[in-house]
Design a protein around this motif. Structure first.
Motif, PDB file in Angstrom:
ATOM      1  N   ALA A 138       0.742  -1.119   0.121  1.00 27.27           N
ATOM      2  CA  ALA A 138      -0.051  -0.244  -0.082  1.00 27.27           C
ATOM      3  C   ALA A 138       0.755   1.191   0.066  1.00 27.27           C
ATOM      4  O   ALA A 138       0.643   2.357  -0.866  1.00 27.27           O
ATOM      5  N   LYS A 141       2.247   1.792  -3.249  1.00 29.87           N
ATOM      6  CA  LYS A 141       1.361   2.000  -4.293  1.00 29.87           C
ATOM      7  C   LYS A 141       0.926   3.437  -4.109  1.00 29.87           C
ATOM      8  O   LYS A 141       0.676   4.171  -5.313  1.00 29.87           O
ATOM      9  N   ALA A 142       0.720   4.046  -3.102  1.00 29.58           N
ATOM     10  CA  ALA A 142       0.122   5.483  -2.744  1.00 29.58           C
ATOM     11  C   ALA A 142       1.328   6.293  -3.670  1.00 29.58           C
ATOM     12  O   ALA A 142       0.925   7.392  -4.129  1.00 29.58           O
ATOM     13  N   GLN A 146       0.514   8.789  -6.846  1.00 30.04           N
ATOM     14  CA  GLN A 146       0.571  10.107  -6.740  1.00 30.04           C
ATOM     15  C   GLN A 146       1.633  10.494  -7.915  1.00 30.04           C
ATOM     16  O   GLN A 146       1.385  11.533  -8.492  1.00 30.04           O
ATOM     17  N   GLY A 197      -6.087   6.320   7.154  1.00 31.28           N
ATOM     18  CA  GLY A 197      -5.621   6.127   5.655  1.00 31.28           C
ATOM     19  C   GLY A 197      -5.570   7.478   4.911  1.00 31.28           C
ATOM     20  O   GLY A 197      -4.353   7.502   4.130  1.00 31.28           O
ATOM     21  N   ASP A 198      -6.382   8.294   5.047  1.00 30.91           N
ATOM     22  CA  ASP A 198      -6.275   9.710   4.373  1.00 30.91           C
ATOM     23  C   ASP A 198      -4.961  10.233   4.912  1.00 30.91           C
ATOM     24  O   ASP A 198      -4.060  10.963   4.050  1.00 30.91           O
ATOM     25  N   PHE A 201      -1.827   8.949   3.402  1.00 34.47           N
ATOM     26  CA  PHE A 201      -1.777   9.262   1.989  1.00 34.47           C
ATOM     27  C   PHE A 201      -1.179  10.738   1.745  1.00 34.47           C
ATOM     28  O   PHE A 201      -0.536  11.033   0.877  1.00 34.47           O
ATOM     29  N   VAL A 204       2.349  10.773   2.546  1.00 32.97           N
ATOM     30  CA  VAL A 204       3.135  10.121   1.509  1.00 32.97           C
ATOM     31  C   VAL A 204       3.424  11.218   0.467  1.00 32.97           C
ATOM     32  O   VAL A 204       4.387  11.447  -0.220  1.00 32.97           O
ATOM     33  N   ASN A 205       2.203  11.959   0.311  1.00 34.86           N
ATOM     34  CA  ASN A 205       2.438  13.129  -0.782  1.00 34.86           C
ATOM     35  C   ASN A 205       3.368  14.113  -0.256  1.00 34.86           C
ATOM     36  O   ASN A 205       4.111  14.699  -1.258  1.00 34.86           O
TER      37      ASN A 205
END
Length: 262
Positions: A138, A141-142, A146, A197-198, A201, A204-205
């Motif tokens: 995951a 993948k994130a 992006q 999860g948000d 994410f 990661v961004n």
């Protein structure tokens, strides 16, 4: 010469070795995944000797798959051999680099990535996200999602905007429960999980915007924790203690000593 030698050995093993004769694409799949992670470990450890060995293991797997592909009937449209594989990737590289082999202009890395995604769409991908494997971990993948969205022009403009989003997601996550009230109802737990999860994410961004690979960063932290925890266990044993019999304060003494280690 070296590559031909490997091909010859592969042919001999496929014909003469009971184990090699038995293998299929499916049976090799999990072994290839394992070898890929072993290469990843060697890279993270900076062990170039192991990197060389693991590249060799993966090269063997690619040759093995190609040998299996060549065993299909000669008139099968899905039959392929190693030459087909190499020609296919060579043709794709030429096709995907029109700024080198054509008249397209791409002077920056971002332009190259944008052209790459547009070319993939022309080749049949229905979405720029279509090339992201479903089975990727995951976190990886994130990052890939992006990166591909950025290649299509969908991205934040400044890292400060991304950090504001991180803080926003943190507040939304905290709003789902207080520190004294862990979510218990299924729907509440599901909402908290979604907000977490948000938050991940968005982190990661932000990592992407400041040129940090989150997968690498987390793995380095994992290894650091393992090293320190093993030190804690060793020191406890050396003093005739078991972790299960120690207080957290007692364990913290060893843990803080471990943190001072190089």
């Amino acid at each position: 010469m070296a590559f031909n030698r490997l091909l010859t050995i592969m042919d001999e093993l496929r014909e003469q070795c009971p184990w090699d004769r038995k293998q299929t694409l499916d049976s090799l799949r999990h072994l290839t995944i394992e070898e890929t992670y072993e290469l990843s470990d060697a890279i993270l450890e900076g062990d170039l000797t192991e990197v060389k060995k693991e590249i060799g293991d993966l090269m063997l797997h690619m040759v093995f798959y190609s040998r299996i592909g060549s065993e299909q009937p000669a008139d099968s449209p899905t039959r392929f051999d190693v030459a087909d594989v190499l020609n296919s990737i060579s043709e794709k590289l030429i096709r995907r680099h029109p700024h080198i082999y054509g008249d397209t202009v791409a002077d920056t890395e971002e332009q190259v990535k944008a052209n790459w995604e547009q070319l993939k769409l022309k080749e049949g991908n229905k979405s720029v996200l279509g090339g992201v494997p479903q089975s990727l971990p995951a976190l990886v993948k994130a990052m890939r999602i992006q990166e591909k969205a950025r290649g299509a022009g969908f991205d934040w403009e400044e890292k400060e905007q991304v950090w504001e989003k991180v803080e926003e997601e943190m507040q939304e996550f905290r709003a789902e429960f207080s520190h004294d009230n862990v979510p218990s109802a299924p729907e509440q737990a599901e909402r908290a999980e979604g907000e977490f999860g948000d938050l991940l994410f968005s982190l990661v961004n932000y990592a992407r915007f400041i040129n940090i690979n989150p997968e690498t960063a987390l793995e380095r932290t994992n290894r650091k924790f393992i090293k320190r925890f093993k030190y804690l266990e060793e020191q406890a044993r050396a003093n005739g203690r078991q972790l299960s019999d120690m207080t957290l304060a007692e364990m913290d003494v060893y843990w803080n000593a471990a943190k001072r280690m190089p």
